[in-house]
Write a protein that holds these residues in place. Structure first.
Motif, PDB file in Angstrom:
ATOM      1  N   PHE A  10       0.908  -1.196   0.009  1.00 44.80           N
ATOM      2  CA  PHE A  10       0.198   0.056  -0.137  1.00 44.80           C
ATOM      3  C   PHE A  10       0.944   1.291   0.131  1.00 44.80           C
ATOM      4  N   PRO A  11       0.511   2.180  -0.732  1.00 41.68           N
ATOM      5  CA  PRO A  11      -0.531   2.393  -1.568  1.00 41.68           C
ATOM      6  C   PRO A  11      -0.457   2.126  -3.109  1.00 41.68           C
ATOM      7  N   ALA A  12       0.458   1.433  -3.406  1.00 42.33           N
ATOM      8  CA  ALA A  12       0.758   0.982  -5.004  1.00 42.33           C
ATOM      9  C   ALA A  12      -0.518   0.612  -5.737  1.00 42.33           C
ATOM     10  N   TRP A  13      -1.532  -0.165  -5.197  1.00 45.56           N
ATOM     11  CA  TRP A  13      -2.647  -0.512  -5.578  1.00 45.56           C
ATOM     12  C   TRP A  13      -3.862   0.307  -5.460  1.00 45.56           C
ATOM     13  N   LEU A  14      -3.618   1.583  -4.751  1.00 48.35           N
ATOM     14  CA  LEU A  14      -4.793   2.369  -4.604  1.00 48.35           C
ATOM     15  C   LEU A  14      -4.434   3.694  -5.109  1.00 48.35           C
ATOM     16  N   VAL A  16      -4.223   8.183  -3.110  1.00 43.68           N
ATOM     17  CA  VAL A  16      -3.993   8.337  -1.632  1.00 43.68           C
ATOM     18  C   VAL A  16      -2.348   8.330  -1.333  1.00 43.68           C
ATOM     19  N   GLU A  17      -1.698   8.315  -2.108  1.00 50.25           N
ATOM     20  CA  GLU A  17      -0.133   8.476  -2.136  1.00 50.25           C
ATOM     21  C   GLU A  17       0.373   9.164  -1.016  1.00 50.25           C
ATOM     22  N   GLY A  18      -0.325  10.442  -0.945  1.00 48.66           N
ATOM     23  CA  GLY A  18       0.077  11.554   0.238  1.00 48.66           C
ATOM     24  C   GLY A  18      -0.507  11.318   1.462  1.00 48.66           C
ATOM     25  N   ILE A  19      -1.247  10.222   1.681  1.00 37.98           N
ATOM     26  CA  ILE A  19      -1.729  10.101   2.991  1.00 37.98           C
ATOM     27  C   ILE A  19      -0.822   8.912   3.798  1.00 37.98           C
ATOM     28  N   VAL A  20      -0.135   9.213   5.034  1.00 38.47           N
ATOM     29  CA  VAL A  20       0.691   8.577   5.405  1.00 38.47           C
ATOM     30  C   VAL A  20       0.282   8.066   6.968  1.00 38.47           C
ATOM     31  N   THR A  21      -0.953   8.607   7.407  1.00 35.00           N
ATOM     32  CA  THR A  21      -1.498   8.429   8.792  1.00 35.00           C
ATOM     33  C   THR A  21      -2.700   8.209   8.893  1.00 35.00           C
ATOM     34  N   ILE A  29      -8.036   0.699   4.880  1.00 31.78           N
ATOM     35  CA  ILE A  29      -7.948   1.152   6.125  1.00 31.78           C
ATOM     36  C   ILE A  29      -7.050   0.345   6.903  1.00 31.78           C
ATOM     37  N   GLY A  30      -6.895  -0.881   6.740  1.00 36.33           N
ATOM     38  CA  GLY A  30      -5.854  -1.834   7.543  1.00 36.33           C
ATOM     39  C   GLY A  30      -4.606  -1.578   7.334  1.00 36.33           C
ATOM     40  N   ALA A  31      -4.385  -1.365   5.891  1.00 32.83           N
ATOM     41  CA  ALA A  31      -3.261  -1.118   5.580  1.00 32.83           C
ATOM     42  C   ALA A  31      -2.474   0.387   6.195  1.00 32.83           C
ATOM     43  N   LEU A  32      -3.397   1.345   5.935  1.00 31.87           N
ATOM     44  CA  LEU A  32      -3.028   2.657   6.645  1.00 31.87           C
ATOM     45  C   LEU A  32      -2.787   2.604   7.986  1.00 31.87           C
ATOM     46  N   ALA A  33      -3.685   1.982   8.751  1.00 25.56           N
ATOM     47  CA  ALA A  33      -3.397   1.905  10.222  1.00 25.56           C
ATOM     48  C   ALA A  33      -2.493   0.875  10.703  1.00 25.56           C
ATOM     49  N   ARG A  34      -1.994  -0.026   9.784  1.00 22.90           N
ATOM     50  CA  ARG A  34      -0.966  -0.878  10.170  1.00 22.90           C
ATOM     51  C   ARG A  34      -1.431  -1.757  11.622  1.00 22.90           C
ATOM     52  N   VAL A  43       9.884  -7.045  -6.493  1.00 21.83           N
ATOM     53  CA  VAL A  43      10.893  -7.095  -7.607  1.00 21.83           C
ATOM     54  C   VAL A  43      10.227  -6.083  -8.603  1.00 21.83           C
ATOM     55  N   GLY A  44      11.071  -5.003  -9.049  1.00 22.99           N
ATOM     56  CA  GLY A  44      10.624  -3.939 -10.018  1.00 22.99           C
ATOM     57  C   GLY A  44      10.060  -2.598  -9.567  1.00 22.99           C
ATOM     58  N   LYS A  45      10.018  -2.713  -8.229  1.00 30.97           N
ATOM     59  CA  LYS A  45       9.728  -1.481  -7.571  1.00 30.97           C
ATOM     60  C   LYS A  45      10.324  -1.174  -6.290  1.00 30.97           C
ATOM     61  N   PRO A  46      10.471  -0.067  -5.859  1.00 33.51           N
ATOM     62  CA  PRO A  46      11.082   0.034  -4.466  1.00 33.51           C
ATOM     63  C   PRO A  46      10.329  -0.759  -3.314  1.00 33.51           C
ATOM     64  N   HIS A  47      11.132  -1.435  -2.590  1.00 39.55           N
ATOM     65  CA  HIS A  47      10.333  -2.214  -1.282  1.00 39.55           C
ATOM     66  C   HIS A  47       9.211  -1.148  -0.378  1.00 39.55           C
ATOM     67  N   PRO A  48       8.302  -1.523  -0.327  1.00 37.80           N
ATOM     68  CA  PRO A  48       7.330  -0.665   0.364  1.00 37.80           C
ATOM     69  C   PRO A  48       7.828  -0.399   1.902  1.00 37.80           C
ATOM     70  N   THR A  49       8.388  -1.257   2.363  1.00 35.44           N
ATOM     71  CA  THR A  49       8.947  -0.863   3.823  1.00 35.44           C
ATOM     72  C   THR A  49      10.171  -0.015   4.006  1.00 35.44           C
ATOM     73  N   SER A  50      10.632   0.310   2.740  1.00 39.15           N
ATOM     74  CA  SER A  50      11.756   1.098   2.871  1.00 39.15           C
ATOM     75  C   SER A  50      11.579   2.617   2.400  1.00 39.15           C
ATOM     76  N   ARG A  51      11.299   3.444   3.258  1.00 37.46           N
ATOM     77  CA  ARG A  51      10.956   4.782   2.929  1.00 37.46           C
ATOM     78  C   ARG A  51      11.888   5.559   1.945  1.00 37.46           C
ATOM     79  N   ALA A  52      13.352   5.233   2.234  1.00 38.09           N
ATOM     80  CA  ALA A  52      14.321   5.825   1.344  1.00 38.09           C
ATOM     81  C   ALA A  52      14.259   5.287   0.025  1.00 38.09           C
ATOM     82  N   GLU A  53      13.743   3.912  -0.234  1.00 35.01           N
ATOM     83  CA  GLU A  53      13.653   3.685  -1.633  1.00 35.01           C
ATOM     84  C   GLU A  53      12.533   4.017  -2.268  1.00 35.01           C
ATOM     85  N   VAL A  54      11.133   4.344  -1.399  1.00 36.26           N
ATOM     86  CA  VAL A  54      10.022   4.883  -1.904  1.00 36.26           C
ATOM     87  C   VAL A  54      10.130   6.171  -2.448  1.00 36.26           C
ATOM     88  N   VAL A  55      11.002   7.021  -1.623  1.00 33.68           N
ATOM     89  CA  VAL A  55      11.273   8.503  -1.676  1.00 33.68           C
ATOM     90  C   VAL A  55      12.170   8.681  -2.982  1.00 33.68           C
TER      91      VAL A  55
END
Length: 361
Positions: free
Chosen positions: A68-72, A75-80, A112-117, A244-256
């Motif tokens: 998340f949020p690659a599949w939605l 909502v890319e700017g919503i982080v909380t 919502i579950g992905a956002l709330a973790r 594979v092919g995208k930055p790892h979603p748990t790495s903020r540095a890769e995503v940024v």
């Protein structure tokens, strides 16, 4: 002939024997865009088809949460999840579902579950809804037409456990329209398993048992609408999800970094989390970021890379890559997050130099 994902059937349960992690890394790295996105899961032994299905669905939801949020889109700017974020995400989810084949209430709960973790939130939906929705979400995250589960089974399953696993796998194929591949050294003999051969690098062959048509292996147990998930889970299992092919979603540095590179024309040709084989006698290596033509590798290091053992391992790997013609640049998470303009300037200059010198051509 190189082992290819396109050689494995996607419309039935397939058992792949003599399969090594490196085989999958190479196959995924070289897979054409029309092959499924691959999700790897460890399977715990069970004699219950229902329990295996429930556990698998929870693992799929964990993977969807990480992506998340690659599949939605939207909502890319919503982080909380604070304030009006949940309401906004729910609205976007319903709007997206209306434009796709997804089911709105399920997609909203998943988002919502992905956002709330806070763990799986879609258990209130029937498993048939969950599996189909999760398969679509995981495929969309990687821009693939479908999703494949590679279930790594224990080597010493008895006949009852193997039968439960294969029936659960066939249910996932039937209801989720995804591919399910079981990886294990051995499975007890099951009458309706036929054999196919799939070539892979080297002299060995991957022997796979393939379940026949769906109608002949329908699940004998009903699937509860609210199955109780298995409680055993570890962080290690969650980390086995292939990205594979995208930055790892748990790495903020890769995503940024990817978000910024996406707007730079000079950054074209990059591939994230790609597996390469530096030389014929060298094991495959997974790298954070690769420009294949320029033979340029970028690694983004967290604090754990400062430890003596990890530092030595990194240096050994860098030398091995350099001896095989690759250039390796390393940046820390802090450099990427706090001084990204400098990182971009260094990358642009280095790639320009490699291209002028004709490296990789």
């Amino acid at each position: 002939m190189a082992f290819s994902l396109s050689e494995i059937p996607t419309d039935r349960v397939v058992w792949i024997k003599c399969f090594r992690p490196n085989d999958l890394d190479l196959a995924v790295a070289n897979a054409p865009l029309n092959t499924p996105a691959v999700l790897v899961q460890q399977v715990t032994r069970s004699r219950s088809q229902n329990a295996t299905v429930a556990s698998t669905l929870d693992e799929m939801e964990v993977a969807a949460g990480q992506l998340f949020p690659a599949w939605l889109p939207g909502v890319e700017g919503i982080v909380t999840s604070a304030g009006a974020a949940v309401t906004a995400v729910r609205a976007v989810a319903f709007a997206h579902a209306a434009e796709t084949a997804q089911y709105g209430p399920f997609l909203a709960d998943l988002a919502i579950g992905a956002l709330a973790r806070r763990g799986p939130r879609t258990r209130r939906h029937p498993p048939e809804v969950r599996v189909l929705g999760l398969a679509r979400v995981l495929a969309a995250s990687f821009g693939r037409p479908a999703c494949a589960l590679l279930l790594q089974a224990p080597d010493d399953l008895d006949e009852s456990e193997a039968l439960a696993l294969v029936r659960a796998a066939q249910w996932l194929v039937d209801c989720g329209r995804l591919a399910v591949w079981i990886c294990g050294e051995s499975l007890p003999a099951i009458d309706w398993l036929s054999e196919i051969a799939v070539a892979r690098p080297g002299r060995e062959t991957v022997v796979a048992g393939s379940a026949p048509a769906v109608s002949s292996v329908r699940p004998r147990e009903p699937i509860d609408e609210n199955p109780r998930p298995r409680r055993e889970r570890s962080a290690r299992r969650s980390q086995r999800h292939i990205v594979v092919g995208k930055p790892h979603p748990t790495s903020r540095a890769e995503v940024v970094l990817e978000a910024v590179l996406a707007d730079r024309a000079w950054a074209a040709g990059r591939a994230w989390n790609h597996t390469i084989r530096p030389g014929p006698l060298v094991n495959p290596v997974r790298v954070d970021l690769l420009w294949k033509r320029e033979r340029c590798i970028v690694e983004i290091d967290g604090d754990d890379h400062r430890a003596a053992g990890k530092y030595a391992e990194d240096r050994h790997r860098d030398v091995m890559l350099q001896l095989n013609g690759y250039a390796v640049l390393r940046f820390t998470n802090t450099q990427v997050l706090d001084d990204i303009e400098n990182v971009l300037a260094l990358l642009q200059q280095f790639l320009a130099n490699r291209r002028r010198a004709g490296k990789g051509n």
